[in-house]
Design a protein around this motif. Structure first.
Motif, PDB file in Angstrom:
ATOM      1  N   HIS A  63       0.819  -1.201   0.000  1.00  0.00           N
ATOM      2  CA  HIS A  63       0.000   0.000   0.000  1.00  0.00           C
ATOM      3  C   HIS A  63       0.859   1.260   0.000  1.00  0.00           C
ATOM      4  CE1 HIS A  63      -2.535   3.235   1.592  1.00  0.00           C
ATOM      5  NE2 HIS A  63      -3.603   2.522   1.262  1.00  0.00           N
ATOM      6  N   VAL A  65       2.564   4.662   1.874  1.00  0.00           N
ATOM      7  CA  VAL A  65       1.894   5.728   2.618  1.00  0.00           C
ATOM      8  C   VAL A  65       0.771   6.341   1.794  1.00  0.00           C
ATOM      9  CG1 VAL A  65       2.191   8.026   3.623  1.00  0.00           C
ATOM     10  CG2 VAL A  65       3.884   6.249   4.077  1.00  0.00           C
ATOM     11  N   LEU A  66       1.039   6.653   0.532  1.00  0.00           N
ATOM     12  CA  LEU A  66       0.059   7.378  -0.283  1.00  0.00           C
ATOM     13  C   LEU A  66      -0.332   6.638  -1.566  1.00  0.00           C
ATOM     14  CD1 LEU A  66       1.463  11.026  -0.011  1.00  0.00           C
ATOM     15  CD2 LEU A  66      -0.403   9.987   1.289  1.00  0.00           C
ATOM     16  N   ALA A  68       1.295   5.957  -4.168  1.00  0.00           N
ATOM     17  CA  ALA A  68       1.720   6.806  -5.282  1.00  0.00           C
ATOM     18  C   ALA A  68       1.844   6.034  -6.591  1.00  0.00           C
ATOM     19  CB  ALA A  68       3.060   7.464  -4.948  1.00  0.00           C
ATOM     20  N   TRP A  98     -13.737   9.267   1.005  1.00  0.00           N
ATOM     21  CA  TRP A  98     -13.290  10.371   0.151  1.00  0.00           C
ATOM     22  C   TRP A  98     -14.337  10.797  -0.861  1.00  0.00           C
ATOM     23  CZ3 TRP A  98      -9.537  12.801   2.233  1.00  0.00           C
ATOM     24  CH2 TRP A  98      -8.584  12.111   2.980  1.00  0.00           C
ATOM     25  N   ALA A 144      -0.671   0.849   5.620  1.00  0.00           N
ATOM     26  CA  ALA A 144      -0.006   2.144   5.489  1.00  0.00           C
ATOM     27  C   ALA A 144       0.737   2.524   6.763  1.00  0.00           C
ATOM     28  CB  ALA A 144      -1.028   3.222   5.134  1.00  0.00           C
ATOM     29  N   GLU A 181       7.755   1.359  -3.503  1.00  0.00           N
ATOM     30  CA  GLU A 181       6.584   2.043  -2.934  1.00  0.00           C
ATOM     31  C   GLU A 181       6.796   2.436  -1.478  1.00  0.00           C
ATOM     32  OE1 GLU A 181       3.044   3.795  -3.768  1.00  0.00           O
ATOM     33  OE2 GLU A 181       3.854   2.306  -5.160  1.00  0.00           O
ATOM     34  N   GLN A 187       8.605   7.029   8.695  1.00  0.00           N
ATOM     35  CA  GLN A 187       7.513   7.210   9.652  1.00  0.00           C
ATOM     36  C   GLN A 187       8.072   7.258  11.060  1.00  0.00           C
ATOM     37  OE1 GLN A 187       3.557   5.541   9.713  1.00  0.00           O
ATOM     38  NE2 GLN A 187       4.009   4.343   7.850  1.00  0.00           N
TER      39      GLN A 187
END
Length: 287
Positions: A63, A65-66, A68, A98, A144, A181, A187
């Protein structure tokens, strides 16, 4: 007056995110996305041709973090998805939260983003005549929280809903691994059982979204900021797993296909890891 009109539009359009969304090829081909691609840089690698007469579920890992790589490869044409996979339309599944955000929901649907609800996935992979690709970040929001450089642990052992829907609709399963990724952000330490992790888990249970405490580089300096590191992302699309339609799959059917999927994902990673800078003693861990 404008707010009233938009509220009316929102009411009429409420089900669109679960009914295939509303793509805009113009927005997917914005030059902006080429700069996004070149920043990392980002690449999409095809290993085999895919039959456009079938529907597919791409299991995207990790996954990050974002997400991308998933966004750049499947919500834009910057890496040439339509040229690599002619006749297929990609849709990235995103948390339903969202699509409740005014205006933002309309923008993200233009790239091919749709709700990650069961109804939404079923709508995509049940399309007569095929041609749909549903891209699902299988590890979801919980994964994430463990996305950091070097991480190779995937939350996938208990993720079987997409397997059941693949069987129910006869959608072909395709493992996808995005090398690099997890290298985009650091973090804060949040091991299981820590105060920060308990807070993150609590907020996630309430809001439905993950809140990783991440950091990377700044715009004009490399020591600290929220800009991702410039690390190459290579998203490798594996071979499809043939799935026979089973309208009422048993738990044994699901378990069997899930095991085949995990084996295919492992083989994809092992086959390509050396080409993208990983050592032979680095392996995936499934939890």
């Amino acid at each position: 007056m404008g707010a009233v009109l938009y509220a009316g539009w929102l009411w009429l359009d409420w089900d669109t995110p679960t009914s295939g969304g509303r793509r805009s090829e113009w927005i997917r081909r914005w030059r902006l996305w080429e700069y996004f691609r070149d920043y990392f840089p980002l690449r999409l690698i095809k290993t085999v041709d895919l039959d456009p007469k079938k529907n597919y579920i791409f299991g995207f890992h990790p996954h990050g973090v974002l997400v991308a790589g998933a966004f750049g490869n499947f919500c834009t044409e910057s890496t040439g998805f339509s040229e690599l996979f002619p006749g297929l339309r990609s849709h990235l599944l995103m948390l339903p939260f969202w699509f409740r955000v005014p205006f933002f929901r309309d923008y993200i649907m233009c790239g091919g983003l749709v709700s990650s609800s069961k109804a939404s996935l079923s709508h995509l992979v049940s399309r007569p005549g095929g041609g749909n690709v549903a891209v699902l970040a299988v590890g979801g929001a919980p994964e994430a929280l463990d996305a950091r450089p070097g991480a190779l642990t995937l939350q996938v052992r208990s993720r079987k809903g997409f397997i059941k829907l693949a069987l129910k609709h006869g959608a072909q399963l395709v493992p996808v691994f995005s090398f690099g990724e997890n290298e985009l952000f650091d973090q804060m330490d949040n091991p299981s059982g820590s105060s920060l992790r308990r807070l993150q888990n609590r907020l996630q249970s309430i809001m439905g979204i993950a809140l990783p405490m991440f950091h990377a580089r700044g715009v004009f300096q490399y020591s600290f900021g929220l800009m991702p590191y410039r690390k190459q992302i290579s998203t490798v699309v594996g071979k499809p797993i043939a799935v026979s339609q089973t309208p009422s799959p048993s738990s044994e059917d699901v378990e069997r296909l899930h095991s085949v999927y995990l084996q295919s994902l492992t083989e994809l990673f092992e086959e390509h890891k050396a080409a993208y800078g990983l050592d032979q003693d680095q392996h995936l861990t499934f939890i």
